[in-house]
Scaffold this motif. Structure first.
Motif, short mmCIF file in Angstrom:
data_model
loop_
_atom_site.label_atom_id
_atom_site.label_comp_id
_atom_site.label_asym_id
_atom_site.label_seq_id
_atom_site.Cartn_x
_atom_site.Cartn_y
_atom_site.Cartn_z
N GLN A 192 0.85 -1.23 -0.12
CA GLN A 192 0.02 -0.10 0.09
C GLN A 192 0.83 1.26 -0.18
N SER A 228 1.05 -10.92 -1.24
CA SER A 228 0.17 -11.65 -2.04
C SER A 228 -0.40 -12.75 -0.94
N PRO A 285 -2.65 -10.92 -5.64
CA PRO A 285 -2.05 -9.76 -5.02
C PRO A 285 -3.13 -9.30 -4.03
N PHE A 345 -2.88 -6.27 -2.27
CA PHE A 345 -3.38 -4.67 -2.23
C PHE A 345 -3.09 -4.47 -3.69
N ASP A 346 -3.51 -3.37 -4.31
CA ASP A 346 -3.09 -2.98 -5.73
C ASP A 346 -1.88 -1.99 -5.23
N GLY A 347 -1.08 -1.97 -6.31
CA GLY A 347 0.07 -1.15 -6.42
C GLY A 347 1.38 -1.93 -5.99
N ASP A 348 2.53 -1.34 -6.03
CA ASP A 348 3.86 -1.85 -6.06
C ASP A 348 4.88 -1.07 -5.13
#
Length: 374
Positions: A254, A284, A295, A297-300
């Motif tokens: 996040q 993940s 995954p 959460f969204d994002g990296d």
């Protein structure tokens, strides 16, 4: 009728004393003769009697010590061995404490211990679980590892390692608690689980000072510090106490969590503390049936944070059922379930932790007085 053997001679008794004295006490990590633990060695019909003086009756591994003494005393010419354990005198315990205090410490000039402060911006990102599993993986690889649970208010090391016992105290020196081949120190060993720890700055600093200076750690290869989240008194105190510390940041994918972790990195940079790398936890979810990872959460954000700091992203640790089950059971997953996805990744991170050469900054240099006139 069995005939009793003759008494052993003085030369044999001397060899027995030498053999027993050369044994290393596992917790104190000194030879028995250095600690004054070898008492009377005398001849009995067909064998010898060896008295061992214990600095503390709470010292762990007393049965193993008896067995080791019994085996060492069986030199040529000795049949039976009788081992007796007696409490050490008060003066003897004081001498043992002096010996331990004279040993090199974590912040001693020339110490080769690698020190990693595992930090996060927010709580609940799995920092302590990461710390416990890295420590266990390093110890399983043959390294001498210690953990200081510096999260005084939210300590969890006793739970994660499944150990609930008070450290052995010896005339101003504490011995760390051992579990899974890792040396541990935590406020949780001194208070009841239901009891809140309501400490402020000076008390926190004093406790951490004792954990570093008054605990006999021996010669560690790696020391891990489980920090509380944020940038409060505890991180600053440990930076002062351990000048060679490196920061290991734990975040989730996040962006909001990584942004707060970035503030911890900024604090470290201002204090000239290098950042060793970033571990992205909860990257993940691992499927128990098919092994696929989805995954969470969204994002990296972990990779973005590492890139902005110019440090490596050391690993992406998935959430799996075995990791949480082992944490609840008090056994690091890297030992109990080494093939689980999270354990595999954490073991890989432990094996690739970066290092840097210690500096003289913040250390007390020894002074030598020369008797030569100028």
């Amino acid at each position: 009728m069995r005939t009793l053997g003759a008494r052993v001679d003085a030369d044999t008794l001397a060899r027995v004393r030498t053999a027993v004295g050369s044994l290393v006490e596992p917790s104190l990590r000194h030879r028995l003769d250095e600690l004054g633990m070898v008492g009377d060695v005398s001849a009995v019909r067909g064998g010898v009697r060896v008295v061992v003086h214990l600095p503390s009756t709470a010292l762990p591994g007393q049965d193993r010590l008896r067995d080791a003494v019994r085996a060492a005393a069986r030199v040529d010419g000795v049949g039976s061995v009788d081992v007796e354990v007696e409490p050490m005198s008060d003066s003897g315990r004081m001498d043992v404490a002096r010996t331990l205090k004279a040993a090199p410490g974590l912040n001693t000039l020339g110490s080769r211990t690698r020190v990693y402060a595992v930090a996060s911006g927010k709580g609940g990102v799995g920092k302590s679980v990461v710390t416990a599993n890295l420590a266990a993986a390093l110890a399983a690889a043959g390294q001498r590892v210690g953990v200081i649970d510096a999260d005084v208010w939210g300590y969890s090391v006793p739970q994660l390692f499944g150990v609930r016992e008070a450290p052995v105290a010896l005339k101003g020196v504490m011995l760390p608690v051992r579990a899974h081949d890792v040396s541990l120190m935590s406020v949780g060993f001194f208070v009841d689980d239901a009891q809140p720890v309501v400490w402020r700055g000076p008390m926190l600093h004093k406790a951490l000072e004792q954990f570093v200076g008054d605990v006999y750690w021996g010669e560690l290869d790696v020391l891990l510090l489980d920090l509380p989240p944020g940038t409060g008194d505890v991180p600053m105190s440990l930076i002062e106490l351990l000048p060679d510390v490196q920061l290991l940041l734990v975040t989730t994918p996040q962006a909001a969590v990584a942004a707060v972790a970035g503030r911890v990195a900024a604090m470290a940079t201002d204090s000239r503390v290098p950042v060793a790398g970033v571990v992205e936890n909860m990257s993940s979810i691992s499927c128990d049936g098919c092994g696929a990872e989805t995954p969470l959460f969204d994002g990296d954000a972990g990779a973005s944070l590492a890139g902005s700091l110019g440090v490596p992203l050391l690993g992406r640790v998935p959430v799996d059922r075995e990791l949480t089950r082992c944490a609840d059971a008090g056994v690091p997953a890297v030992l109990e379930q080494p093939g689980s996805p999270a354990a595999v990744e954490l073991s890989r991170v432990a094996a690739t932790l970066p290092s840097h050469e210690p500096t003289l900054a913040g250390r007390s240099l020894p002074l030598f007085v020369s008797s030569e006139s100028s």
